[in-house]
Motif scaffolding. Structure first.
Motif, PDB file in Angstrom:
ATOM      1  N   THR A 284       6.629   7.744   7.594  1.00  0.00           N
ATOM      2  CA  THR A 284       7.732   7.147   8.410  1.00  0.00           C
ATOM      3  C   THR A 284       7.899   5.589   7.959  1.00  0.00           C
ATOM      4  N   SER A 285       8.939   5.049   8.332  1.00  0.00           N
ATOM      5  CA  SER A 285       9.124   3.748   7.810  1.00  0.00           C
ATOM      6  C   SER A 285       8.186   2.621   8.644  1.00  0.00           C
ATOM      7  N   PHE A 286       7.530   1.703   7.783  1.00  0.00           N
ATOM      8  CA  PHE A 286       6.648   0.981   8.265  1.00  0.00           C
ATOM      9  C   PHE A 286       6.389  -0.133   7.143  1.00  0.00           C
ATOM     10  N   THR A 287       6.019  -1.414   7.907  1.00  0.00           N
ATOM     11  CA  THR A 287       5.557  -2.633   6.988  1.00  0.00           C
ATOM     12  C   THR A 287       4.054  -2.865   7.278  1.00  0.00           C
ATOM     13  N   CYS A 288       3.529  -3.236   6.109  1.00  0.00           N
ATOM     14  CA  CYS A 288       2.060  -3.356   6.109  1.00  0.00           C
ATOM     15  C   CYS A 288       1.723  -4.727   4.848  1.00  0.00           C
ATOM     16  N   ALA A 289       0.559  -5.254   5.612  1.00  0.00           N
ATOM     17  CA  ALA A 289      -0.191  -6.156   4.665  1.00  0.00           C
ATOM     18  C   ALA A 289      -1.408  -6.149   4.788  1.00  0.00           C
ATOM     19  N   ASN A 290      -1.962  -6.069   3.671  1.00  0.00           N
ATOM     20  CA  ASN A 290      -3.696  -5.978   3.674  1.00  0.00           C
ATOM     21  C   ASN A 290      -4.281  -7.267   3.836  1.00  0.00           C
TER      22      ASN A 290
END
Length: 410
Positions: A284-290
């Protein structure tokens, strides 16, 4: 009268007398001496080998042969045995400062006689000063090894030899000792952002004198990213600023290794390869940042990016924040070009002009699933959809990485 000569006897006597007379003339010619002239001439110092000096003037009724009986200094001259032409055998001795006069005794012979001629060669004193020109030139940064820069211009009446006395930065240049041609020894030193000017002192010597020249090489400031691209260079040059362009893995690595002050953000090399991969949540559509400590320093420009998608994603966006790992993100550049699934995809940003204003965090939006690794001591901030605030956290490392630099090189 019985004793009177008869007419026939008289004619015989006349013939005999004539024959004796002719024979006497030939013997007289055989005794002719060789006529010679001494040679006195002026001649310039520092000649070329085999240069003609002059010809011994000698005459005889017979074929003449010429040879050098003695000469000072020894070995200076040679002579044509048939014509008597003198020429240079040893150029080194034709040096006014060493030998103002060169002498020789020439032996001339034919089948009957021999003679000698004295040769006196007065050496002309020329200006032996080495004349040099300082070098100032413009040259593109990021050259290849051995690329020719320019040639030191120097003239002398003698053979010249060139060496580099000093240079800044050290080891940048090399020089042909015979021609004075300067070329690239260390391409890494030819970086406008690090060394806008490369300089050197050149020593020029001949058999007697020494001179020096300065070399000043002003580097032309190029787009360093374009310099290190190969198959993707044309696409990069044609793109508008703010556009992400697909590049090859080798080009990405070249940018990481050859640009100055590069930081790898979001995912370290070790985390990128150390663990098994699987999907991140559902497709699904998502935003991430390690959130793993792989941040960027203040005033960093992101210029390259790589990611590993689990599935084909039609929309991926690079996001940048100087606020925190979970907030303050904005889009960086255009959308990423369409990716391939289950492999690394590499990109470069044309004309990056947005530096971090504090510690920088790199995020990624995808409308499909990405590869990730489960790592207990790492976590990733996430948020659903294309968002700039990431409220959730999972113990994972998502497979994406950015390259940034604090030194804008384009």
């Amino acid at each position: 009268m019985k004793n009177s000569l008869k007419p026939s006897s008289f004619f015989v006597l006349i013939i005999l007398l004539f024959t004796y007379s002719c024979g006497s003339d030939d013997d007289s010619s055989a005794s002719n001496k060789i006529i010679v002239e001494n040679l006195v001439t002026n001649f310039d110092e520092n000649p070329t080998i085999n240069a003609s000096i002059g010809t011994i003037q000698a005459t005889s009724n017979y074929t003449l042969s010429f040879s050098i009986s003695s000469q000072t200094p020894a070995g200076a001259l040679k002579i044509n045995s048939s014509t008597g032409e003198l020429s240079v055998a040893d150029t080194a001795v034709f040096d006014f400062e060493t030998n103002q006069i060169i002498n020789a005794v020439i032996s001339i012979s034919d089948k009957n006689d021999s003679a000698t001629a004295i040769v006196t060669i007065n050496i002309n004193d020329l200006d032996d000063t080495i004349i040099v020109e300082n070098l100032v030139t413009n040259f593109d940064e990021n050259p290849i090894t051995d690329a020719v820069i320019a040639t030191i211009q120097a003239t002398s009446t003698k053979t010249l030899s060139f060496t580099i006395s000093s240079q800044t930065p050290d080891g940048a240049l090399k020089i042909n000792p015979i021609t004075g041609e300067l070329s690239v020894a260390d391409p890494i030193a030819f970086d406008f952002e690090t060394n806008p000017i490369i300089s050197a002192s050149i020593s020029i010597i001949d058999a007697i004198d020494t001179a020096s020249a300065t070399a000043t090489i002003n580097l032309n400031n190029l787009d360093d990213i374009a310099s290190f691209l190969t198959t993707s260079q044309a696409d990069y040059l044609a793109a508008a600023d703010g556009t992400w362009i697909i590049i090859e893995e080798a080009e990405y690595n070249a940018l990481a290794n050859k640009l100055n002050a590069v930081t790898k953000a979001a995912t370290s090399d070790d985390d990128y390869i150390a663990y098994q991969t699987s999907n991140l949540n559902a497709p699904t559509s998502f935003t991430c940042a390690n959130n793993n400590g792989s941040t960027m320093p203040t005033n960093s420009y992101v210029f390259a990016f790589k990611t590993n998608n689990h599935a084909v994603s039609t929309i991926n966006k690079v996001k940048l924040s100087s606020t925190s790992v979970s907030d303050g993100f904005t889009d960086l550049g255009s959308d990423l070009p369409a990716n391939e699934a289950n492999t690394n995809n590499y990109f470069v940003l044309k004309g990056s002009n947005t530096p971090t204003t504090d510690v920088g965090y790199l995020g990624l939006y995808s409308n499909n699933s990405l590869k990730y690794k489960n790592v207990v001591e790492r976590n990733v901030a996430t948020g659903p959809g294309d968002v700039n605030t990431l409220p959730n956290s999972v113990n994972q490392v998502v497979l994406y990485q950015g390259l940034s630099t604090t030194q804008k090189q384009w």
